[in-house]
Motif scaffolding. Structure first.
Motif, PDB file in Angstrom:
ATOM      1  N   GLU A  25      -7.057  -6.342  -0.646  1.00 43.80           N
ATOM      2  CA  GLU A  25      -7.828  -7.567  -0.890  1.00 43.80           C
ATOM      3  C   GLU A  25      -8.215  -7.678  -2.366  1.00 43.80           C
ATOM      4  O   GLU A  25      -8.119  -8.755  -2.958  1.00 43.80           O
ATOM      5  N   VAL A  26      -8.654  -6.553  -2.956  1.00 43.28           N
ATOM      6  CA  VAL A  26      -9.037  -6.552  -4.365  1.00 43.28           C
ATOM      7  C   VAL A  26      -7.811  -6.830  -5.235  1.00 43.28           C
ATOM      8  O   VAL A  26      -7.888  -7.577  -6.206  1.00 43.28           O
TER       9      VAL A  26
ATOM     10  N   VAL B  42     -12.030   2.666  -2.665  1.00 49.40           N
ATOM     11  CA  VAL B  42     -12.040   1.692  -1.574  1.00 49.40           C
ATOM     12  C   VAL B  42     -10.940   2.049  -0.589  1.00 49.40           C
ATOM     13  O   VAL B  42      -9.976   2.731  -0.937  1.00 49.40           O
ATOM     14  N   ASP B  43     -11.091   1.605   0.659  1.00 50.23           N
ATOM     15  CA  ASP B  43     -10.070   1.884   1.668  1.00 50.23           C
ATOM     16  C   ASP B  43      -8.851   0.984   1.441  1.00 50.23           C
ATOM     17  O   ASP B  43      -8.867   0.085   0.605  1.00 50.23           O
TER      18      ASP B  43
ATOM     19  N   GLU C 230      -7.197 -10.485  -5.224  1.00 50.89           N
ATOM     20  CA  GLU C 230      -8.239 -11.192  -5.979  1.00 50.89           C
ATOM     21  C   GLU C 230      -8.031 -11.073  -7.495  1.00 50.89           C
ATOM     22  O   GLU C 230      -8.259 -12.019  -8.242  1.00 50.89           O
TER      23      GLU C 230
ATOM     24  N   ASP D 276      -7.353  -1.442   3.198  1.00 50.37           N
ATOM     25  CA  ASP D 276      -7.493  -2.880   3.416  1.00 50.37           C
ATOM     26  C   ASP D 276      -8.261  -3.544   2.277  1.00 50.37           C
ATOM     27  O   ASP D 276      -7.871  -4.596   1.784  1.00 50.37           O
ATOM     28  N   THR D 277      -9.343  -2.901   1.856  1.00 47.79           N
ATOM     29  CA  THR D 277     -10.132  -3.446   0.743  1.00 47.79           C
ATOM     30  C   THR D 277      -9.323  -3.414  -0.543  1.00 47.79           C
ATOM     31  O   THR D 277      -9.365  -4.357  -1.338  1.00 47.79           O
ATOM     32  N   ALA D 278      -8.566  -2.345  -0.762  1.00 42.39           N
ATOM     33  CA  ALA D 278      -7.742  -2.233  -1.966  1.00 42.39           C
ATOM     34  C   ALA D 278      -6.755  -3.393  -2.057  1.00 42.39           C
ATOM     35  O   ALA D 278      -6.583  -3.991  -3.121  1.00 42.39           O
TER      36      ALA D 278
ATOM     37  N   ALA E  89     -11.451  -0.131  -7.072  1.00 41.98           N
ATOM     38  CA  ALA E  89     -12.894  -0.056  -6.822  1.00 41.98           C
ATOM     39  C   ALA E  89     -13.662  -0.397  -8.093  1.00 41.98           C
ATOM     40  O   ALA E  89     -14.657  -1.134  -8.057  1.00 41.98           O
TER      41      ALA E  89
ATOM     42  N   TRP F   3       0.844  -1.190   0.000  1.00 38.31           N
ATOM     43  CA  TRP F   3       0.000   0.000   0.000  1.00 38.31           C
ATOM     44  C   TRP F   3       0.881   1.241   0.000  1.00 38.31           C
ATOM     45  O   TRP F   3       1.850   1.321   0.756  1.00 38.31           O
TER      46      TRP F   3
ATOM     47  N   LEU G  36     -13.740  -4.070  -8.585  1.00 33.99           N
ATOM     48  CA  LEU G  36     -14.604  -4.746  -7.617  1.00 33.99           C
ATOM     49  C   LEU G  36     -16.073  -4.543  -7.957  1.00 33.99           C
ATOM     50  O   LEU G  36     -16.850  -5.489  -8.008  1.00 33.99           O
TER      51      LEU G  36
ATOM     52  N   SER H  91      -6.679   3.276  -5.863  1.00 34.49           N
ATOM     53  CA  SER H  91      -7.809   2.655  -5.179  1.00 34.49           C
ATOM     54  C   SER H  91      -9.085   2.827  -5.998  1.00 34.49           C
ATOM     55  O   SER H  91      -9.968   1.964  -5.957  1.00 34.49           O
TER      56      SER H  91
END
Length: 97
Positions: free
Chosen positions: A60-61, A53-54, A64, A56-58, A43, A15, A46, A39
């Motif tokens: 994770e994405v 996206v924040d 993925e 942590d979500t970024a 987003a 990050w 996703l 991000s």
């Protein structure tokens, strides 16, 4: 068949808070090339209805969609003829891919 111009290792990302992006590195015959994906771009991957996206979500994405992101980065690197690092991937780069 020739080698790809940029090669990536899965799981090599971090990050970058000041850029609100995930950073990752590709390797070329001439050395390493830095990439950032925003991000907002993550987003878009996703859910196109999301704007951002924040952190942590970024991350994770990114995990993925890492293979897809590497493919997009490869295409953008070639399209931009290398360009000035870091190569920034935005929502426009990931739309409809």
């Amino acid at each position: 068949m020739s080698d790809r111009s940029v090669r990536f290792e899965l799981g090599d990302y971090h990050w970058v808070s000041e850029r609100e992006s995930v950073g990752f590195v590709g390797t070329t015959d001439l050395g390493e090339v830095e990439f950032l994906i925003t991000s907002a771009a993550l987003a878009e991957m996703l859910n196109p209805d999301f704007e951002i996206v924040d952190a942590d979500t970024a991350l994770e994405v990114f995990v993925e969609f890492e293979s897809d992101i590497h493919r997009i980065a490869q295409l953008e690197f070639v399209k931009r003829l290398g360009g000035e690092p870091p190569i920034l991937l935005t929502a426009a780069d990931v739309e409809l891919r």
